[in-house]
Design a protein around this motif. Sequence first.
Motif, PDB file in Angstrom:
ATOM      1  N   LEU A  33       1.918   5.539   0.480  1.00 52.75           N
ATOM      2  CA  LEU A  33       3.146   5.837   1.223  1.00 52.75           C
ATOM      3  C   LEU A  33       2.859   6.705   2.431  1.00 52.75           C
ATOM      4  O   LEU A  33       3.431   6.505   3.510  1.00 52.75           O
ATOM      5  N   THR A  34       1.956   7.679   2.280  1.00 53.64           N
ATOM      6  CA  THR A  34       1.619   8.554   3.393  1.00 53.64           C
ATOM      7  C   THR A  34       0.927   7.769   4.509  1.00 53.64           C
ATOM      8  O   THR A  34       1.218   7.973   5.694  1.00 53.64           O
ATOM      9  N   ILE A  35       0.035   6.852   4.145  1.00 50.07           N
ATOM     10  CA  ILE A  35      -0.631   6.026   5.154  1.00 50.07           C
ATOM     11  C   ILE A  35       0.385   5.141   5.874  1.00 50.07           C
ATOM     12  O   ILE A  35       0.349   5.012   7.104  1.00 50.07           O
ATOM     13  N   SER A  36       1.306   4.551   5.122  1.00 53.61           N
ATOM     14  CA  SER A  36       2.313   3.698   5.759  1.00 53.61           C
ATOM     15  C   SER A  36       3.236   4.511   6.671  1.00 53.61           C
ATOM     16  O   SER A  36       3.621   4.041   7.743  1.00 53.61           O
ATOM     17  N   GLU A  37       3.561   5.731   6.274  1.00 53.94           N
ATOM     18  CA  GLU A  37       4.395   6.574   7.136  1.00 53.94           C
ATOM     19  C   GLU A  37       3.636   7.021   8.380  1.00 53.94           C
ATOM     20  O   GLU A  37       4.224   7.157   9.453  1.00 53.94           O
ATOM     21  N   LEU A  41       4.830   6.351  12.126  1.00 56.19           N
ATOM     22  CA  LEU A  41       4.891   7.448  13.097  1.00 56.19           C
ATOM     23  C   LEU A  41       4.070   7.122  14.337  1.00 56.19           C
ATOM     24  O   LEU A  41       4.499   7.412  15.461  1.00 56.19           O
ATOM     25  N   ALA A  42       2.898   6.502  14.177  1.00 63.53           N
ATOM     26  CA  ALA A  42       2.075   6.131  15.330  1.00 63.53           C
ATOM     27  C   ALA A  42       2.797   5.112  16.208  1.00 63.53           C
ATOM     28  O   ALA A  42       2.800   5.240  17.441  1.00 63.53           O
ATOM     29  N   VAL A  43       3.424   4.117  15.587  1.00 60.20           N
ATOM     30  CA  VAL A  43       4.184   3.119  16.356  1.00 60.20           C
ATOM     31  C   VAL A  43       5.357   3.792  17.068  1.00 60.20           C
ATOM     32  O   VAL A  43       5.636   3.507  18.241  1.00 60.20           O
TER      33      VAL A  43
END
Length: 155
Positions: A33-37, A41-43
């Motif tokens: 979940l942290t990686i997906s968030e 956030l980067a996008v």
Amino acid sequence: MTHPESDLPGRPAEHAPDERPGGCADPAVGLLLTISEAIVLAVLLIWLGLRGLGRSHAPVDSGAPSASGAGAETDWVPTIAFGVLALMVVVLATVLLRDRWYWAGGIQVLVAVALCTLTLTSAFQADAPPGPAPAWNSPPCRSGGDSEECARSGG
């Protein structure tokens, strides 16, 4: 002869076994979940950066608000975008903690705190008055000294 564990009327039902995820599923879900968030956030940051570039290069008469110049209005889009993302993470953390995913929920709480800090920072930067004029636009020194002397004397 009956056993004391038998189902007697009025006796509370046995509790279901603990249904928490076993093994490394809980921390793994938190990490995924942290990686997906972080990707979201980067996008979001790329989109906001491109949007800011478009605003700074927009002609004055095009109707699009300009980031520079007199009368520029406050841009609240970054604050709203970070706030929505932070709210989604807070809701996700609440759901995870209520369902006993303690590691994943705890990681989401930390991510939510970081995003709330980012949201408040963008809100205060959006509302801050513009700073002083850059030093490279100052008039030349006329005292005949070097640039350090002019910087100390203010003229």
